[in-house]
Motif scaffolding. Structure first.
Motif, short mmCIF file in Angstrom:
data_model
loop_
_atom_site.label_atom_id
_atom_site.label_comp_id
_atom_site.label_asym_id
_atom_site.label_seq_id
_atom_site.Cartn_x
_atom_site.Cartn_y
_atom_site.Cartn_z
N LEU A 4 5.46 -5.05 18.07
CA LEU A 4 6.54 -4.12 17.74
C LEU A 4 5.22 -2.63 17.34
N ASP A 5 4.41 -2.49 17.77
CA ASP A 5 3.79 -1.29 16.92
C ASP A 5 3.78 -0.24 17.23
N ASP B 126 0.99 -1.38 -0.25
CA ASP B 126 0.25 0.11 -0.16
C ASP B 126 1.05 1.17 -0.46
N THR B 127 1.05 1.66 -1.39
CA THR B 127 2.33 2.89 -0.90
C THR B 127 1.85 4.12 -0.38
N LYS B 128 0.29 4.34 -0.48
CA LYS B 128 0.15 5.24 0.68
C LYS B 128 0.25 5.08 1.76
N LYS B 129 -0.09 4.58 2.61
CA LYS B 129 0.23 4.53 3.89
C LYS B 129 2.04 3.83 4.15
N VAL B 130 2.44 3.43 3.05
CA VAL B 130 3.47 2.63 3.99
C VAL B 130 3.91 2.86 1.75
N PRO B 131 4.54 4.92 1.86
CA PRO B 131 5.51 5.17 0.61
C PRO B 131 6.76 4.11 0.31
N ALA B 132 6.50 4.41 -0.93
CA ALA B 132 8.02 3.89 -1.75
C ALA B 132 9.03 4.93 -0.85
N LYS B 133 10.37 3.83 -1.22
CA LYS B 133 10.96 4.95 -0.77
C LYS B 133 11.85 5.18 0.55
N ALA B 134 10.65 4.65 1.41
CA ALA B 134 10.56 4.47 2.95
C ALA B 134 11.23 3.77 3.92
N ARG B 135 11.83 3.97 4.94
CA ARG B 135 13.22 2.73 5.49
C ARG B 135 12.70 2.50 6.27
N ILE B 136 12.89 1.15 6.63
CA ILE B 136 12.79 0.24 7.23
C ILE B 136 14.00 -0.74 8.45
N VAL B 137 14.23 0.00 9.25
CA VAL B 137 15.50 -0.89 9.59
C VAL B 137 14.94 -1.86 10.98
N VAL B 138 15.69 -3.17 11.24
CA VAL B 138 15.33 -4.13 12.25
C VAL B 138 16.88 -4.47 12.82
N ALA B 139 16.88 -4.86 13.72
CA ALA B 139 17.81 -5.16 14.66
C ALA B 139 17.29 -5.76 15.71
N GLN B 140 18.09 -7.44 16.08
CA GLN B 140 17.87 -8.78 17.19
C GLN B 140 19.29 -8.53 17.52
N TRP B 141 19.21 -8.29 18.58
CA TRP B 141 20.52 -7.80 20.15
C TRP B 141 20.10 -9.56 20.83
N LYS B 142 21.21 -9.84 21.42
CA LYS B 142 21.50 -10.61 22.41
C LYS B 142 22.06 -9.85 24.01
N ASN B 143 20.95 -10.50 24.93
CA ASN B 143 20.89 -10.02 26.43
C ASN B 143 20.80 -10.78 26.84
N ILE C 9 14.21 -7.41 20.28
CA ILE C 9 13.91 -7.03 18.50
C ILE C 9 13.90 -5.38 18.91
N ARG C 10 14.22 -4.49 17.79
CA ARG C 10 14.35 -3.61 17.69
C ARG C 10 13.63 -2.95 16.66
N LEU C 11 12.83 -1.99 15.78
CA LEU C 11 12.14 -1.28 14.86
C LEU C 11 12.41 0.06 14.70
N LYS C 12 12.95 0.98 13.28
CA LYS C 12 12.95 1.60 13.87
C LYS C 12 12.28 1.97 11.65
N VAL C 13 11.35 2.88 11.63
CA VAL C 13 10.70 3.43 10.36
C VAL C 13 11.40 5.09 10.45
N ALA D 214 9.08 6.35 13.54
CA ALA D 214 9.21 5.94 15.28
C ALA D 214 9.97 5.17 14.86
N SER D 215 10.69 4.47 16.66
CA SER D 215 11.04 3.20 16.85
C SER D 215 10.80 2.55 17.75
N MET D 216 10.46 1.29 17.97
CA MET D 216 10.07 0.62 18.56
C MET D 216 11.01 -0.16 19.20
N SER D 217 11.22 -1.85 20.34
CA SER D 217 12.21 -2.29 21.00
C SER D 217 10.95 -3.38 21.70
N SER D 218 11.24 -4.86 21.53
CA SER D 218 10.59 -5.79 22.43
C SER D 218 11.34 -6.59 22.94
#
Length: 198
Positions: free
Chosen positions: A137-138, A57-74, A80-84, A147-151
């Motif tokens: 990761l709402d 859905d290019t209106k709600k998630v535009p092309a060229k928008a960025r997403i980053v996901v990382a998994q960290w060992k604790n 799990i961290r998400l950034k958009v 935005a960013s969120m971690s779980s």
């Protein structure tokens, strides 16, 4: 005079050194080591130019928008961290880890990953469809659509069973009969999540 020469030389030297930006998944949420870091830009689904991050859905998630996901060992599990960046501003999205890679169709990414699998699928029982047993990761974007969120979890994924992060149309429901539901799948990033704390 000498000081002026040194300043000019130093400026030229600094200008010649390439600036390497820190990874967008940088930082250490709660301590630990980076296990996986994945960064991409969303692109429409294409058979000829496949992308690891797709928008349905290019209106709600535009092309060229960025997403980053990382998994960290604790010490006792993973984070799990998400950034958009560049989504619709001032909007709440649902987001979860799913079991399959992104595909040409929104449903190709399979169901949510569950640490304890619900024997009844699709899972809408809050005993299984909850943020402790799944990776939720709402997030709500700011004025720039960022935005960013971690779980954080005290467990790790099973081998080959966590393969993507999906962005959904709205916040995740929690009530019985519709727990875990968050509307249409708007975008997806394929992520090679690790299955053991190595």
């Amino acid at each position: 005079m000498a000081a002026g020469i040194l300043t000019g030389a130093a400026t030229a030297l600094l200008m010649a050194v390439p600036v390497v930006a820190a990874p967008a998944y940088g930082g250490t949420p709660g301590g630990g080591d980076l296990a996986v870091g994945k960064e991409s830009r969303f692109a429409p689904v294409s058979k000829f130019d496949p992308s690891e991050a797709v928008t349905y859905d290019t209106k709600k998630v535009p092309a060229k928008a960025r997403i980053v996901v990382a998994q960290w060992k604790n010490d006792h599990g993973m984070t799990i961290r998400l950034k958009v960046k560049g989504l619709q501003p001032h909007r709440t999205y649902g987001s979860h880890v799913h079991t399959k890679p992104c595909g040409q169709k929104p449903d190709d990414s399979g169901p949510h990953y569950q640490n304890r699998k619900d024997p009844r699928q699709p899972s809408t029982d809050p005993k299984y469809a909850n943020p402790e047993n799944e990776v939720w990761l709402d997030f709500t974007t700011d004025v720039d659509g960022d935005a960013s969120m971690s779980s954080k979890h005290a467990w790790w994924f099973r081998q080959g069973e966590a393969r993507s992060v999906v962005i959904h149309d709205h916040k995740t429901h929690t009530g019985h009969g519709h727990a875990g539901m968050a509307g249409d799948r708007l975008g997806c990033l394929t992520v090679p999540f690790k299955h053991a704390a190595k």
